[in-house]
Enzyme design. Structure first.
Site, short mmCIF file in Angstrom:
data_model
loop_
_atom_site.label_atom_id
_atom_site.label_comp_id
_atom_site.label_asym_id
_atom_site.label_seq_id
_atom_site.Cartn_x
_atom_site.Cartn_y
_atom_site.Cartn_z
N MET A 1 0.73 -1.34 -0.12
CA MET A 1 0.10 0.15 -0.01
C MET A 1 0.79 1.28 0.19
SD MET A 1 -2.70 -0.92 3.06
CE MET A 1 -1.64 -1.78 4.01
N CYS B 1 -6.40 5.51 8.80
CA CYS B 1 -7.55 4.50 8.68
C CYS B 1 -8.69 5.06 9.56
CB CYS B 1 -7.21 3.17 9.16
SG CYS B 1 -8.30 2.13 9.03
N LYS C 1 -24.28 25.86 -3.89
CA LYS C 1 -22.89 26.29 -4.33
C LYS C 1 -23.10 25.79 -6.21
CE LYS C 1 -20.83 23.59 -1.43
NZ LYS C 1 -21.48 23.39 -0.27
N TYR D 1 0.41 0.43 -14.32
CA TYR D 1 1.69 0.71 -14.30
C TYR D 1 2.28 0.30 -15.54
CZ TYR D 1 0.56 2.52 -9.62
OH TYR D 1 0.00 3.47 -8.52
P1 NAP Z 1 -22.36 18.43 4.18
O1 NAP Z 1 -21.43 17.70 3.56
O2 NAP Z 1 -22.06 19.71 4.78
O3 NAP Z 1 -23.66 18.80 3.19
C1 NAP Z 1 -24.38 19.75 3.57
C2 NAP Z 1 -25.31 20.00 2.39
O4 NAP Z 1 -26.27 20.75 2.75
C3 NAP Z 1 -24.53 20.83 1.34
O5 NAP Z 1 -24.84 20.44 -0.06
C4 NAP Z 1 -24.81 22.21 1.34
O6 NAP Z 1 -24.71 22.90 0.24
C5 NAP Z 1 -26.06 22.16 2.06
N1 NAP Z 1 -26.62 23.10 3.03
C6 NAP Z 1 -25.95 23.51 4.30
N2 NAP Z 1 -26.63 24.20 4.81
C7 NAP Z 1 -27.82 24.64 4.28
C8 NAP Z 1 -28.81 25.63 4.27
N3 NAP Z 1 -28.84 26.29 5.51
N4 NAP Z 1 -29.74 25.48 3.54
C9 NAP Z 1 -29.79 24.66 2.43
N5 NAP Z 1 -28.82 23.94 2.32
C10 NAP Z 1 -27.67 23.87 2.92
O7 NAP Z 1 -23.23 17.39 5.22
P2 NAP Z 1 -23.69 16.38 5.25
O8 NAP Z 1 -24.05 15.73 3.74
O9 NAP Z 1 -24.83 16.07 6.17
O10 NAP Z 1 -22.46 15.31 5.55
C11 NAP Z 1 -22.05 15.43 7.01
C12 NAP Z 1 -20.56 14.78 6.96
O11 NAP Z 1 -20.53 13.65 6.83
C13 NAP Z 1 -19.67 15.52 6.15
O12 NAP Z 1 -18.40 15.98 6.58
C14 NAP Z 1 -19.56 14.45 4.89
O13 NAP Z 1 -18.35 14.57 4.28
C15 NAP Z 1 -19.50 13.04 5.90
N6 NAP Z 1 -20.35 12.02 5.03
C16 NAP Z 1 -19.38 11.52 4.17
C17 NAP Z 1 -20.07 10.44 3.41
C18 NAP Z 1 -19.14 9.70 2.42
O14 NAP Z 1 -19.40 8.89 1.70
N7 NAP Z 1 -17.84 10.09 2.46
C19 NAP Z 1 -21.19 10.09 3.46
C20 NAP Z 1 -22.18 10.81 4.19
C21 NAP Z 1 -21.50 11.81 5.31
P3 NAP Z 1 -25.26 24.44 -0.17
O15 NAP Z 1 -24.76 25.16 0.98
O16 NAP Z 1 -24.02 24.56 -1.33
O17 NAP Z 1 -26.46 24.33 -0.50
FE1 SF4 Z 2 -9.11 2.58 4.16
FE2 SF4 Z 2 -11.28 2.81 5.31
FE3 SF4 Z 2 -10.33 0.55 5.14
FE4 SF4 Z 2 -9.49 2.31 6.77
S1 SF4 Z 2 -11.40 1.44 6.65
S2 SF4 Z 2 -8.06 0.86 5.56
S3 SF4 Z 2 -9.58 4.08 5.88
S4 SF4 Z 2 -10.96 1.62 3.34
#
Ligand code: NAP
Ligand code: SF4
Length: 673
Positions: free
Chosen positions: A29, A357, A569, A170
């Site tokens: 990795m 991780c 956005k 690669y």
């Molecule tokens: P987020 O990523 O902050 O997204 C919130 C969304 O709501 C954005 O699209 C924002 O865009 C909108 N928003 C925020 N305030 C608003 C308001 N007052 N009125 C209308 N729209 C508003 O939050 P989340 O989706 O709840 O996720 C929470 C956390 O969990 C984040 O850090 C995210 O990365 C993480 N998460 C990650 C995954 C993954 O698969 N990696 C999955 C789920 C959650 P606009 O302001 O542009 O409208």
């Molecule tokens: Fe990577 Fe997520 Fe697996 Fe951790 S749990 S090794 S961050 S894929």
């Protein structure tokens, strides 16, 4: 044959002239720890912990044999004696723990991320910004010398052998296909010519290092790109490489530029074993299965069915250094399982950060944290059984504190329970299982169904309180929203407390907005049933076709909902999603007909629908259900008990909170208490 749990997986195997104590390979990795100032010491900590944890064979992260082949302009390289000397402490600590270790030689060819990249021909990879320079004949001869030099240095540093990367898009895999190799000299054209470079490299290393040196070759068992190799060509390559001196083939599927997911959570476990099994049938040397194998049971089943001789797992060893020892000792339920999220490993590497991780904050930082028992054990209350609270409670208890964990619901997990309902995220169930076991083994007293507050805490003799009570979904203020029965919050929908109508608008396009869209549209089995996955992506499981792809992928099944996603956005939808996983969700949802609107201004909601402006235009999004996914606000419970109070996770700050930060904050506080 071993007589304990997972007997096939735990049985020794002879590879070349080397006997390995079991059939588990910790795969190579990228970690970027190689770039750290004290890299040798940290790598010794990282690999040493996995060797003590029982793994049979360790493959390091990739080292380039020359300047052009580095993934980045600054390496990592193994070209000089000084670079090799730093790795001696790694091989010493691994050998002292009874494991074997091979250095991975990785020339990234046209997949390199710097301007000095080279390739068989001047053809740019679709995922690269740079066009490679085509290697001259003399350059190729020099490249063979460089691989041989790298192997020599590795041996001098104490490595048992090398793994040569011949897959993934690669350099060596580029030579094998017409996709990247249109040369008309002895290094291109016929199949034999396209195979010449990898075969010559292996032949040279074997000739120089003799029979006792392990040579493993990471072979592409299905390229998953147009104009990739056919199965017949792969077999011919494997036979030639065996003749040249390969002891073991470690499998791989896909090139990095493939549009088919191969390692992330939307891929079912063991979905690509068909390609490894097909390859193995024609070979006399052992073959290791790979890709989305993350539990000892899945690994043992593959071996018991005779589909492979060994199992190659990489990320599961970031998640848990003791994977093998726990499996061997009948404690598989204590394994911290890799959930294939890619969030802190691949996504970090692709954005120039050290790998970590999500489920194991100490991964690749073994020398930085002190998990020794607390000098003064204390009585600690942790409020909130989500990821932050679970991580803190179990870390503190493991250090000898007397911990009570209060959880308002009748079960642990908080928002992890919501993630489990999202197609592909069922792996989060493993995280819940891990914490249930760990609460037990560390002796945390669990009080579920109890909303803890100042009164609950008072008079119980606690010395400190940890508030990990999480966050609450944010409700935007918009005319018409309040009191409208069509408006639902994401947590109610994911938890099954409400259902959605046929026309759904999702307000907010962060991780949760995308999760909700997947929940509504994507059949769960796509991420759990290998056959459903193979059929959806049009995989040729016989690998007769070039690249192992069928000409016409089977079309997706019709959606049950018409979904529109919106955010204020401007720019690319889902820009905040993980770089190695976001594209999978985006493209699948687009295939299911989701309309993604960005740069939107919300006006109001009425009987006609959600009124919006987008630039000069106004529009009404007709809907039966509006799902609110607009982030969260902190929800700290008030504990005025006069005790020291520590706030962590969403209760401290909900902005950009995810499970990774929650678990990390909990772990760090658990070590400080
Ligand atoms: P987020 O990523 O902050 O997204 C919130 C969304 O709501 C954005 O699209 C924002 O865009 C909108 N928003 C925020 N305030 C608003 C308001 N007052 N009125 C209308 N729209 C508003 O939050 P989340 O989706 O709840 O996720 C929470 C956390 O969990 C984040 O850090 C995210 O990365 C993480 N998460 C990650 C995954 C993954 O698969 N990696 C999955 C789920 C959650 P606009 O302001 O542009 O409208
Ligand atoms: Fe990577 Fe997520 Fe697996 Fe951790 S749990 S090794 S961050 S894929």
């Amino acid at each position: 044959m071993s007589t304990g749990p997972y007997p096939t997986l735990m049985s020794p195997i002879k590879v070349g002239h080397t006997v390995l104590r079991n059939r588990v390979i910790m795969g190579g990795m990228h970690t970027r720890v190689e770039f750290a100032e004290n890299a040798g010491e940290r790598l010794a900590g990282f690999y040493g912990a996995r060797a003590r944890g029982g793994v049979g064979l360790i493959i390091t992260g990739g080292y380039s044999p020359n300047a052009a082949g580095g993934y980045d302009a600054d390496g990592p390289f193994l070209m000089t004696k000084d670079q090799a000397a730093d790795l001696e402490q790694v091989t010493e600590v691994v050998h002292a723990a009874g494991a074997k270790i091979c250095l991975q030689i990785s020339h990234t060819g046209r997949s390199a991320r710097h301007e000095g990249l080279v390739a068989p021909s001047e053809i740019r990879s679709p995922i690269s910004r740079f066009t490679p320079r085509a290697l001259s004949h003399d350059d190729i001869i020099q490249t063979i010398d460089d691989f041989a030099n790298c192997a020599r240095l590795a041996r001098n540093a104490g490595f048992d052998g090398v793994e040569i990367i011949g897959s993934g898009g690669y350099l060596l895999s580029e030579f094998t296909t017409r996709r990247a190799n249109i040369r008309d000299d002895i290094w291109g054209g016929s199949v034999e010519n396209r195979h010449r470079l990898p075969v010559e490299i292996v032949r040279r290393i074997r000739a120089e290092q003799g029979a006792g040196f392990l040579i493993t070759y990471r072979i592409g068992a299905a390229d998953l790109v147009e104009d990739g190799q056919t199965g017949a060509e792969i077999d011919q390559l494997a036979a030639a490489l065996t003749g040249a001196g390969v002891d073991l083939f470690t499998g791989y599927v896909g090139w990095h530029e493939s549009r088919i997911p191969t390692v992330a959570y939307p891929v079912p476990r063991a979905a690509f074993t068909y390609a490894i099994n097909r390859l193995k049938r024609g070979l006399s040397v052992p073959v290791a299965a790979c890709n989305r194998i993350n539990t000892p049971q899945v690994a043992d089943d593959i071996l018991s069915r005779g589909e492979a001789d060994m199992v190659y797992m990489s990320r599961p060893f970031l998640a848990d250094a003791d994977f093998v020892a726990k499996a061997r000792d009948g404690r598989a339920d204590a394994i911290n399982t890799c959930i294939a999220c890619n969030q802190l490993c691949l996504d970090h590497i692709m954005t120039d950060r050290e790998a970590g991780c999500l489920v194991n904050p100490a991964a690749a930082r073994e020398t930085q944290f002190d998990e020794t028992p607390a000098a003064r054990p204390r009585k600690i209350a942790v409020i909130g059984g989500g990821p932050a609270g679970l991580s803190c409670a179990t870390t503190a208890a493991a250090r000898g504190h007397d911990v009570t964990l209060f959880e308002a619901a009748d079960h642990i997990g908080g928002q992890i329970n919501l993630a489990c309902h999202v197609p592909g995220k069922t792996e989060y169930n493993e995280l819940l299982r891990y914490y249930r076991t760990r609460l037990d083994t560390t002796g945390v007293t669990l009080r579920t169904g109890r909303t803890a507050d100042a009164e609950t805490i008072a008079g119980q003799g606690f010395d400190a309180v940890v508030v990990a009570s999480g966050s609450l979904p944010r409700q935007p203020s918009l005319p018409g929203l309040a009191g409208d029965a069509r408006v639902v919050m994401y947590d109610d929908l994911l938890a099954g407390r409400v259902t959605a109508g046929p026309r759904v608008a999702i307000m907010g396009m962060g991780g949760i907005g995308f999760d909700v869209a997947k929940f509504l549209l994507i059949p769960g089995e796509l991420a759990t049933d290998p056959e459903a996955f193979q059929s959806y992506y049009g995989l040729d499981t016989s690998v007769q076709q070039a690249g192992g792809l069928l000409e016409t992928p089977v079309p997706a099944q019709g959606p049950h909902h018409q979904v529109t996603m919106l955010q204020r956005k401007p720019g690319r939808p889902g820009a905040s999603l993980g770089v190695s996983t976001g594209w999978i969700g985006r493209s699948t949802l687009q295939q299911y007909g989701v309309d993604m609107l960005t740069g939107v201004t919300y006006s109001h909601l009425d009987a006609a629908g959600l009124h919006i402006e987008q630039g000069e235009k106004t529009a009404v999004v007709a809907l039966d259900t509006l799902v609110i996914c607009t982030g969260q606000d902190p929800h700290p419970v008030a504990v005025q008990s006069g005790l020291p109070v520590h706030l962590i996770g969403g209760a401290r700050s909900a902005a950009e909170l995810d499970a990774a930060r929650a678990i990390d904050e909990g772990y760090r506080l658990g070590l400080q208490l």
